[in-house]
Design an enzyme around this catalytic site. Structure first.
Site, PDB file in Angstrom:
ATOM      1  N   ARG A  83       0.830  -1.213   0.000  1.00 48.49           N
ATOM      2  CA  ARG A  83       0.000   0.000   0.000  1.00 48.49           C
ATOM      3  C   ARG A  83       0.863   1.261   0.000  1.00 48.49           C
ATOM      4  O   ARG A  83       0.538   2.246  -0.674  1.00 48.49           O
ATOM      5  CB  ARG A  83      -0.929  -0.023   1.212  1.00 48.49           C
ATOM      6  CG  ARG A  83      -1.896   1.150   1.294  1.00 48.49           C
ATOM      7  CD  ARG A  83      -2.996   0.925   2.317  1.00 48.49           C
ATOM      8  NE  ARG A  83      -3.729   2.153   2.578  1.00 48.49           N
ATOM      9  CZ  ARG A  83      -3.702   2.825   3.724  1.00 48.49           C
ATOM     10  NH1 ARG A  83      -2.987   2.353   4.756  1.00 48.49           N
ATOM     11  NH2 ARG A  83      -4.377   3.944   3.880  1.00 48.49           N
ATOM     12  N   HIS A 112       0.583   3.970  -2.945  1.00 42.13           N
ATOM     13  CA  HIS A 112       0.139   5.343  -2.703  1.00 42.13           C
ATOM     14  C   HIS A 112       1.236   6.366  -2.993  1.00 42.13           C
ATOM     15  O   HIS A 112       0.930   7.510  -3.355  1.00 42.13           O
ATOM     16  CB  HIS A 112      -0.354   5.488  -1.266  1.00 42.13           C
ATOM     17  CG  HIS A 112      -1.715   4.905  -1.056  1.00 42.13           C
ATOM     18  ND1 HIS A 112      -2.649   5.455  -0.196  1.00 42.13           N
ATOM     19  CD2 HIS A 112      -2.315   3.819  -1.602  1.00 42.13           C
ATOM     20  CE1 HIS A 112      -3.761   4.734  -0.229  1.00 42.13           C
ATOM     21  NE2 HIS A 112      -3.576   3.730  -1.072  1.00 42.13           N
ATOM     22  N   TRP A 150     -10.446  -8.770   2.456  1.00 43.95           N
ATOM     23  CA  TRP A 150     -11.144  -9.084   1.210  1.00 43.95           C
ATOM     24  C   TRP A 150     -11.167 -10.597   0.945  1.00 43.95           C
ATOM     25  O   TRP A 150     -12.069 -11.086   0.281  1.00 43.95           O
ATOM     26  CB  TRP A 150     -10.455  -8.406   0.029  1.00 43.95           C
ATOM     27  CG  TRP A 150     -10.608  -6.937  -0.066  1.00 43.95           C
ATOM     28  CD1 TRP A 150     -11.560  -6.245  -0.755  1.00 43.95           C
ATOM     29  CD2 TRP A 150      -9.753  -5.934   0.514  1.00 43.95           C
ATOM     30  NE1 TRP A 150     -11.354  -4.878  -0.643  1.00 43.95           N
ATOM     31  CE2 TRP A 150     -10.250  -4.663   0.126  1.00 43.95           C
ATOM     32  CE3 TRP A 150      -8.601  -5.979   1.305  1.00 43.95           C
ATOM     33  CZ2 TRP A 150      -9.650  -3.465   0.510  1.00 43.95           C
ATOM     34  CZ3 TRP A 150      -8.004  -4.794   1.703  1.00 43.95           C
ATOM     35  CH2 TRP A 150      -8.531  -3.556   1.315  1.00 43.95           C
TER      36      TRP A 150
END
Length: 357
Positions: free
Chosen positions: A115, A119, A258
């Site tokens: 992540r 980002h 998820w």
């Protein structure tokens, strides 16, 4: 190390080795993990007889990187040019620490490192040439405090001891190596890496709003990703990274994983998106979906992929073919990680050897 800790490490290792082949036939309950959270990331103090002198405009040259330093009491500057082996050592250091804190999330810092790299890169604007992975400007306010970057201080702090051990590497390159390492060590595809990113100061921080808003639909996704230069197929391929990790109420406001194997990269994200019957979760938090077992979640931006006529066919293709997903994911995430980087023509491409190979 205590016996329970050793047992947990063996259990996670076994999960990573068998997740893809056994997920379909094994009980899903075996893959459900609690995701306990504890954050402790203050980097250790270190000292060295070598002092690196980072020279503006000359800290990185020739693509591969030249770094100037003084040794001991000598005032004569010396030049250090990192080799592929030096970058592999950085990779190995990160890989060796991914599971050092058994109580962090699902037992690995891998997902949050992906992540961070994502980002740091996803702020790129092809029209203005601003943003991207060249700069590591998330170190500064206001970018570090943007809502989409909530919680990424844990990833940045995790990498500080690595930076201290290898002070010649830029934060920009380090963060991307962290993402590459995490993907490969979590059984994902090989991601090639090119060095040469230079760190910038706070003046280069990008404005808020350049990263995807998980509460939005496909129109918003196109606005965000088209700005970076991606198409619909690439949007769907990049979304497959949601096979990793989980959401946190103290970061994004959303909650849950998820997939049932959040530290293993597979095409399960797509398969579950299509096969499960998703319902709105009844809670006080933001709008999100959950499966019937209330073990998994999907975000509005995830569900939008199967509501969009142009994107759903790619979800279906990746759900059926993990090899195709890996091929397309490796290609697009490599592009993502290189957005905004002015590589020199002679910059080498490095393929890291996974420590779990």
């Amino acid at each position: 190390m205590s016996a329970p800790a050793v047992s947990r490490q063996f259990a996670r290792a076994a999960l990573r080795m068998t997740a893809r082949s056994t997920f379909v036939t094994s009980s899903r309950q075996a893959f459900r993990q609690n995701g306990r959270r504890f954050y402790s990331s203050e980097p250790p103090k270190s000292s060295s007889s070598s002092t690196l002198l980072y020279l503006a405009g000359a800290a990185v040259a020739g693509g591969a990187g030249y770094y100037f330093y003084t040794q001991g009491s000598s005032a004569t500057p010396k030049v250090f040019k990192p080799t592929k082996e030096d970058y592999q050592k950085v990779y190995n250091e990160i890989a060796g620490r991914l599971e050092e804190d058994d109580d962090y999330d699902d037992g690995s810092y891998g997902p949050v490192l992906v992540r961070l790299a994502w980002h740091a890169s996803g702020t790129y604007d092809k029209e203005t040439g601003t943003g991207g992975s060249n700069g590591a400007t998330m170190r500064f306010s206001p970018e570090g405090n943007h809502g989409a970057n909530a919680g990424l201080k844990h990833a940045r702090d995790f990498l500080e001891p690595v930076k201290a051990k290898f002070p010649w590497i830029s934060y920009s390159d380090l963060w991307i190596i962290g993402g590459v390492c995490a993907i490969q060590e979590m059984q994902g595809p090989t991601i090639p890496f090119r060095p040469g990113r230079e760190d910038r100061d706070a003046a280069a921080c990008t404005p808020d709003g350049r990263l995807p808003d998980a509460a939005q639909g496909s129109g918003h996704l196109r606005d965000i990703f088209y700005r970076m230069g991606f198409n619909d197929q690439e949007i769907v391929a990049l979304a497959g990274a949601h096979a990793l990790g989980r959401c946190h109420t103290d970061r994004s406001g959303f909650e849950g994983p998820w997939t049932f194997s959040p530290t293993v990269l597979t095409n399960d994200y797509y398969r579950l998106l299509l096969e499960e019957k998703w319902q709105f979760r009844k809670w006080d938090g933001p709008k999100q979906y959950q499966d019937k077992s209330k073990s998994l979640m999907m975000l509005p931006a995830d569900y939008a992929l199967i509501q969009d006529k142009a994107m759903k066919p790619w979800v279906e293709k990746y759900a059926k073919d993990n090899d195709l997903f890996f091929k397309d994911f490796a290609a697009v995430v490599t592009r993502l990680f290189e957005l905004g980087v002015p590589f020199k023509p002679e910059t080498p491409t490095i393929t890291f050897t996974p420590t779990n190979a």
